[in-house]
Scaffold this motif. Structure first.
Motif: not given
Length: 187
Positions: A70-71, A93-96, A128-129, A122-123
């Motif tokens: 989590i960022v 949350r960093l997904l990829y 989703t960004i 990010l989610s």
């Protein structure tokens, strides 16, 4: 878009394409407007949305995190003097993350390798960004596929391209809206 329309968008059989008319990278904008992200964070309840932003400063901070972390994110911090770049802060949350170029496969740029620098996904909630180091108008569905984003599962896809996106996304969606946003490239 107003919150009362969220349920209408959710009922579509395919994603709806939102064209961010004030931040069109293919027309010379830098892709750093926070306007759509701010509005989606406030209003897109229960609607799956994917969007992009070019935010190299935030990306430097995000890049230090591990997948799943989590960022704390702030977009637009450097550019707060303009109305379409108000700072927007949130947790995600960093997904990829990747630095690899991707190969476009759309009709307009078939087999063209694109290097938009570092990218991460990010989610936060239903949003989703995709954060990029360099401007990228993300007008090719393969841009999203290389980041493990299934566009068919989205309700809204926000793009920063007006000419190529409609044709490139025609295999995924039939409905699109030009969103009149503040920025450098209003149409």
């Amino acid at each position: 878009f107003p919150p009362r329309r969220s349920s209408d968008l959710k009922k579509q059989q395919y994603p709806v394409l939102f064209i961010d008319s004030g931040d069109i990278v293919s027309a010379g904008s830098d892709g750093q407007s926070t306007f759509m992200i701010e509005n989606m964070l406030e209003r897109a309840y229960g609607v799956q949305v994917v969007t992009t932003i070019c935010e190299p400063l935030a990306l430097q901070q995000i890049d230090m995190a591990d997948i799943g972390d989590i960022v704390d994110v702030t977009f637009g911090e450097k550019y707060s003097s303009t109305s379409h770049r108000k700072p927007v802060s949130f947790e995600a949350r960093l997904l990829y993350k990747t630095k690899a170029p991707y190969l476009m496969k759309s009709a307009f740029f078939k087999d063209v390798s694109i290097n938009c620098g570092s990218r991460c996904v990010l989610s936060t909630g239903d949003l989703t960004i995709i954060v990029t180091e360099y401007p990228d108008f993300a007008s090719d569905p393969d841009f999203y596929a290389t980041l493990d984003i299934a566009l068919q599962q989205q309700d809204i896809i926000v793009v920063k391209s007006h000419k190529f996106a409609i044709s490139s996304f025609s295999c995924i969606t039939k409905l699109y809206y030009y969103i009149n946003t503040p920025g450098y490239t209003p149409i």
